[in-house]
Design an enzyme around this catalytic site. Sequence first.
Site, short mmCIF file in Angstrom:
data_model
loop_
_atom_site.label_atom_id
_atom_site.label_comp_id
_atom_site.label_asym_id
_atom_site.label_seq_id
_atom_site.Cartn_x
_atom_site.Cartn_y
_atom_site.Cartn_z
N CYS A 80 8.01 -4.11 -11.78
CA CYS A 80 7.50 -3.54 -10.52
C CYS A 80 7.87 -2.06 -10.45
CB CYS A 80 8.05 -4.35 -9.32
SG CYS A 80 9.74 -3.94 -8.85
N TYR A 107 23.48 0.63 -24.20
CA TYR A 107 23.32 1.69 -23.19
C TYR A 107 24.50 1.74 -22.23
CZ TYR A 107 19.10 3.32 -25.16
OH TYR A 107 18.23 3.90 -26.04
N THR A 153 19.51 20.50 -33.17
CA THR A 153 18.63 19.35 -33.42
C THR A 153 18.26 19.31 -34.90
OG1 THR A 153 16.51 18.29 -32.93
CG2 THR A 153 16.60 20.67 -32.58
N SER A 154 18.19 18.09 -35.44
CA SER A 154 17.83 17.94 -36.86
C SER A 154 16.35 18.22 -37.07
CB SER A 154 18.18 16.53 -37.33
OG SER A 154 17.48 15.58 -36.54
N HIS A 202 12.98 12.94 -23.68
CA HIS A 202 13.33 11.54 -24.00
C HIS A 202 13.94 10.81 -22.81
CE1 HIS A 202 13.44 12.71 -28.56
NE2 HIS A 202 12.21 12.63 -28.08
P1 OAD Z 1 20.39 14.43 -34.65
O1 OAD Z 1 21.61 13.60 -34.69
O2 OAD Z 1 19.23 14.02 -35.48
O3 OAD Z 1 20.75 15.92 -35.07
C1 OAD Z 1 21.83 16.62 -34.50
C2 OAD Z 1 21.85 18.02 -35.08
O4 OAD Z 1 22.89 18.73 -34.46
C3 OAD Z 1 22.14 18.05 -36.60
O5 OAD Z 1 21.17 18.89 -37.22
C4 OAD Z 1 23.54 18.65 -36.69
O6 OAD Z 1 23.69 19.49 -37.82
C5 OAD Z 1 23.61 19.47 -35.42
N1 OAD Z 1 24.96 19.66 -34.87
C6 OAD Z 1 25.96 18.76 -34.76
N2 OAD Z 1 27.03 19.28 -34.15
C7 OAD Z 1 26.70 20.57 -33.84
C8 OAD Z 1 27.39 21.64 -33.20
N3 OAD Z 1 28.62 21.50 -32.71
N4 OAD Z 1 26.74 22.83 -33.08
C9 OAD Z 1 25.48 22.98 -33.59
N5 OAD Z 1 24.79 22.00 -34.19
C10 OAD Z 1 25.37 20.81 -34.32
O7 OAD Z 1 19.99 14.60 -33.10
P2 OAD Z 1 18.62 15.09 -32.47
O8 OAD Z 1 17.96 16.11 -33.31
O9 OAD Z 1 18.88 15.40 -31.05
O10 OAD Z 1 15.66 10.11 -29.87
O11 OAD Z 1 17.77 13.75 -32.55
C11 OAD Z 1 16.50 13.73 -32.00
C12 OAD Z 1 16.21 12.38 -31.43
O12 OAD Z 1 16.47 11.37 -32.42
C13 OAD Z 1 17.09 11.96 -30.27
O13 OAD Z 1 16.66 12.48 -29.03
C14 OAD Z 1 16.99 10.47 -30.31
C15 OAD Z 1 17.15 10.25 -31.79
O14 OAD Z 1 16.62 9.09 -32.30
C16 OAD Z 1 15.47 8.94 -29.26
O15 OAD Z 1 16.35 8.13 -29.06
C17 OAD Z 1 14.04 8.72 -28.85
#
Ligand code: OAD
Length: 247
Positions: free
Chosen positions: A132, A69, A190-191, A121
């Site tokens: 605490c 982190y 987001t994926s 998140h």
């Molecule tokens: P991911 O890494 O799973 O997905 C990122 C998405 O962004 C993918 O579908 C890429 O194709 C897309 N992408 C990348 N660059 C891009 C760009 N320039 N323009 C448009 N799209 C783009 O990330 P998240 O979906 O955010 O949770 O992952 C969800 C959660 O999984 C996160 O919040 C985190 C992770 O584990 C926790 O840590 C609890």
Amino acid sequence: MDHSAAIDALAAHLRDAQFVCALTGAGISAESGLATFRGPDGLWKGRDPTEVATPEAFAADPRGVWEFYNWRLRQAAKVEPNAGHFALVRLAERVAGFGLVTQNVDRLHQRAGSRDVVELHGNIDEVRCISCPFSETVGRRELPAEPRCPNCGDWLRPCVVWFNELLPPDAVRRAAAWARECDVFISIGTSGLVWPAAQFAYDAKSNGATLVEINLEPTPLTPHADVALHGKCGELLPTVVARLEAL
Ligand code: OAD
């Protein structure tokens, strides 16, 4: 890819909507220089999330988790919001009602000027004590290797949601209500693989919303989307908002 007709259609949907809900993921911050999770250079590539992003990992090796982190805090401190973040600020000003929900912990939406962002998140700007009620905003300042509570001396932890933990109930409640009530739901960068965040798009669609996806590439959501724009958020979002502003 020429998205012109789809962007025209989306601009018209946005103009006519009473409420628009946007859900963002790591893809919107990629063009700021922050790694996504699942791509070829993703944070989870070559790393088991359960070793750095679970309460069990923190209990077993708090120093190791803090190393991860603190590295992310250093990355976040180096970057700035990009055109995609700024476009969402403009979008909020243009539509009748707007709710922004993010899975990102980087606070780039807020730094771009978005207000009232629902953070599913958590965020890496805040820490809290594991024993605490102490909590503190540390901004993007790196913490010591062993951050300790000034009140009780136990470990501080980042205010992020780890795997195997519940999401903040208030954030989930607000996001769920927006998903149910919106006329347009936009899933951005987001994926769509992490629940419950991924569920909101399906809830919106089954409640009659126009479902929009903006992503570099197709995802499991794509077949359900009424409008799918594949490309960079930092290019597509400003184009969509400019088209809306020109209507
Ligand atoms: P991911 O890494 O799973 O997905 C990122 C998405 O962004 C993918 O579908 C890429 O194709 C897309 N992408 C990348 N660059 C891009 C760009 N320039 N323009 C448009 N799209 C783009 O990330 P998240 O979906 O955010 O949770 O992952 C969800 C959660 O999984 C996160 O919040 C985190 C992770 O584990 C926790 O840590 C609890």
